[in-house]
Motif scaffolding. Sequence first.
Motif, PDB file in Angstrom:
ATOM      1  N   VAL A 156       0.853  -1.184   0.000  1.00  0.00           N
ATOM      2  CA  VAL A 156       0.000   0.000   0.000  1.00  0.00           C
ATOM      3  C   VAL A 156       0.887   1.231   0.000  1.00  0.00           C
ATOM      4  O   VAL A 156       1.830   1.326   0.787  1.00  0.00           O
ATOM      5  N   GLN A 157       0.584   2.157  -0.874  1.00  0.00           N
ATOM      6  CA  GLN A 157       1.297   3.428  -0.928  1.00  0.00           C
ATOM      7  C   GLN A 157       0.310   4.540  -0.642  1.00  0.00           C
ATOM      8  O   GLN A 157      -0.845   4.489  -1.057  1.00  0.00           O
ATOM      9  N   LEU A 158       0.798   5.545   0.072  1.00  0.00           N
ATOM     10  CA  LEU A 158      -0.018   6.714   0.392  1.00  0.00           C
ATOM     11  C   LEU A 158       0.617   7.934  -0.233  1.00  0.00           C
ATOM     12  O   LEU A 158       1.793   8.219   0.008  1.00  0.00           O
ATOM     13  N   LEU A 159      -0.146   8.659  -1.012  1.00  0.00           N
ATOM     14  CA  LEU A 159       0.332   9.867  -1.666  1.00  0.00           C
ATOM     15  C   LEU A 159      -0.449  11.053  -1.136  1.00  0.00           C
ATOM     16  O   LEU A 159      -1.664  11.148  -1.336  1.00  0.00           O
ATOM     17  N   ALA A 160       0.266  11.933  -0.464  1.00  0.00           N
ATOM     18  CA  ALA A 160      -0.371  13.108   0.133  1.00  0.00           C
ATOM     19  C   ALA A 160      -0.136  14.325  -0.735  1.00  0.00           C
ATOM     20  O   ALA A 160       0.891  14.446  -1.418  1.00  0.00           O
ATOM     21  N   SER A 161      -1.074  15.223  -0.688  1.00  0.00           N
ATOM     22  CA  SER A 161      -0.943  16.494  -1.401  1.00  0.00           C
ATOM     23  C   SER A 161      -1.598  17.587  -0.564  1.00  0.00           C
ATOM     24  O   SER A 161      -2.369  17.316   0.352  1.00  0.00           O
ATOM     25  N   GLY A 162      -1.313  18.802  -0.934  1.00  0.00           N
ATOM     26  CA  GLY A 162      -1.825  19.932  -0.185  1.00  0.00           C
ATOM     27  C   GLY A 162      -0.743  20.484   0.707  1.00  0.00           C
ATOM     28  O   GLY A 162       0.429  20.245   0.510  1.00  0.00           O
ATOM     29  N   GLY A 163      -1.144  21.204   1.719  1.00  0.00           N
ATOM     30  CA  GLY A 163      -0.173  21.842   2.588  1.00  0.00           C
ATOM     31  C   GLY A 163       0.279  23.168   2.010  1.00  0.00           C
ATOM     32  O   GLY A 163      -0.256  23.638   1.014  1.00  0.00           O
ATOM     33  N   GLY A 164       1.255  23.756   2.650  1.00  0.00           N
ATOM     34  CA  GLY A 164       1.772  25.037   2.198  1.00  0.00           C
ATOM     35  C   GLY A 164       1.869  26.015   3.340  1.00  0.00           C
ATOM     36  O   GLY A 164       1.914  25.630   4.510  1.00  0.00           O
ATOM     37  N   SER A 165       1.884  27.283   2.989  1.00  0.00           N
ATOM     38  CA  SER A 165       2.023  28.344   3.982  1.00  0.00           C
ATOM     39  C   SER A 165       0.789  29.222   3.980  1.00  0.00           C
ATOM     40  O   SER A 165       0.243  29.535   2.915  1.00  0.00           O
ATOM     41  N   VAL A 166       0.367  29.621   5.152  1.00  0.00           N
ATOM     42  CA  VAL A 166      -0.822  30.450   5.289  1.00  0.00           C
ATOM     43  C   VAL A 166      -0.689  31.295   6.540  1.00  0.00           C
ATOM     44  O   VAL A 166       0.053  30.936   7.476  1.00  0.00           O
ATOM     45  N   GLN A 167      -1.397  32.393   6.583  1.00  0.00           N
ATOM     46  CA  GLN A 167      -1.409  33.209   7.785  1.00  0.00           C
ATOM     47  C   GLN A 167      -2.424  32.663   8.789  1.00  0.00           C
ATOM     48  O   GLN A 167      -3.370  31.959   8.414  1.00  0.00           O
ATOM     49  N   ALA A 168      -2.210  33.006  10.023  1.00  0.00           N
ATOM     50  CA  ALA A 168      -3.122  32.574  11.071  1.00  0.00           C
ATOM     51  C   ALA A 168      -4.554  32.989  10.718  1.00  0.00           C
ATOM     52  O   ALA A 168      -4.794  34.102  10.231  1.00  0.00           O
ATOM     53  N   GLY A 169      -5.469  32.049  10.963  1.00  0.00           N
ATOM     54  CA  GLY A 169      -6.865  32.274  10.614  1.00  0.00           C
ATOM     55  C   GLY A 169      -7.245  31.748   9.250  1.00  0.00           C
ATOM     56  O   GLY A 169      -8.435  31.657   8.927  1.00  0.00           O
ATOM     57  N   GLY A 170      -6.251  31.384   8.471  1.00  0.00           N
ATOM     58  CA  GLY A 170      -6.500  30.883   7.135  1.00  0.00           C
ATOM     59  C   GLY A 170      -6.846  29.409   7.115  1.00  0.00           C
ATOM     60  O   GLY A 170      -6.968  28.759   8.169  1.00  0.00           O
ATOM     61  N   SER A 171      -7.005  28.878   5.912  1.00  0.00           N
ATOM     62  CA  SER A 171      -7.408  27.485   5.733  1.00  0.00           C
ATOM     63  C   SER A 171      -6.496  26.786   4.740  1.00  0.00           C
ATOM     64  O   SER A 171      -5.957  27.410   3.820  1.00  0.00           O
ATOM     65  N   LEU A 172      -6.358  25.489   4.951  1.00  0.00           N
ATOM     66  CA  LEU A 172      -5.650  24.627   4.014  1.00  0.00           C
ATOM     67  C   LEU A 172      -6.381  23.291   3.957  1.00  0.00           C
ATOM     68  O   LEU A 172      -7.089  22.921   4.908  1.00  0.00           O
ATOM     69  N   ARG A 173      -6.155  22.570   2.880  1.00  0.00           N
ATOM     70  CA  ARG A 173      -6.767  21.252   2.734  1.00  0.00           C
ATOM     71  C   ARG A 173      -5.691  20.251   2.335  1.00  0.00           C
ATOM     72  O   ARG A 173      -4.943  20.493   1.387  1.00  0.00           O
ATOM     73  N   LEU A 174      -5.629  19.163   3.065  1.00  0.00           N
ATOM     74  CA  LEU A 174      -4.707  18.079   2.750  1.00  0.00           C
ATOM     75  C   LEU A 174      -5.501  16.915   2.164  1.00  0.00           C
ATOM     76  O   LEU A 174      -6.620  16.639   2.606  1.00  0.00           O
ATOM     77  N   SER A 175      -4.900  16.249   1.203  1.00  0.00           N
ATOM     78  CA  SER A 175      -5.527  15.070   0.611  1.00  0.00           C
ATOM     79  C   SER A 175      -4.543  13.913   0.635  1.00  0.00           C
ATOM     80  O   SER A 175      -3.323  14.124   0.585  1.00  0.00           O
ATOM     81  N   CYS A 176      -5.093  12.712   0.698  1.00  0.00           N
ATOM     82  CA  CYS A 176      -4.257  11.510   0.716  1.00  0.00           C
ATOM     83  C   CYS A 176      -4.942  10.435  -0.107  1.00  0.00           C
ATOM     84  O   CYS A 176      -6.132  10.152   0.096  1.00  0.00           O
ATOM     85  N   ALA A 177      -4.198   9.848  -1.023  1.00  0.00           N
ATOM     86  CA  ALA A 177      -4.731   8.780  -1.858  1.00  0.00           C
ATOM     87  C   ALA A 177      -3.940   7.500  -1.621  1.00  0.00           C
ATOM     88  O   ALA A 177      -2.700   7.523  -1.699  1.00  0.00           O
ATOM     89  N   ALA A 178      -4.644   6.420  -1.340  1.00  0.00           N
ATOM     90  CA  ALA A 178      -4.008   5.121  -1.143  1.00  0.00           C
ATOM     91  C   ALA A 178      -4.075   4.329  -2.433  1.00  0.00           C
ATOM     92  O   ALA A 178      -5.077   4.371  -3.161  1.00  0.00           O
TER      93      ALA A 178
END
Length: 120
Positions: A1-23
């Motif tokens: 099984v392999q897991l591939l993650a995407s998303g992340g990055g830099s943001v200021q406090a109060g902001g939003s980010l979304r992470l995704s992971c595909a198996a």
Amino acid sequence: VQLLASGGGSVQAGGSLRLSCAASGSIFDLKLMGWYRQVPGKQRELVATMSKSGTTNYADSVRGRFTISRDLAANTAALQMNNLRPEDTGVYYCYADHMARDWGLRKDYWGRGTQVTVSS
């Protein structure tokens, strides 16, 4: 099984980010999928997990701000992170608890980490 993650990055406090992971790979039964995070000098810690039945487990520090979801058919998981704080900064790792068809063997799998940086 392999897991591939995407998303992340830099943001200021109060902001939003979304992470995704595909198996992918020889998937039989992904019992649990989720996310852990780690900062230098500290142990990897739970952020959120979700079972196949939809039971969730969140770290107290993220409950109410982060939401984990899964697409069972697609073998994916996502982490929506809202109202981010500087203390959420770290390397986030996708995680899966997989049961193999043969003998019902259970094994933990980890994806490569993705950096999340929240500035104040």
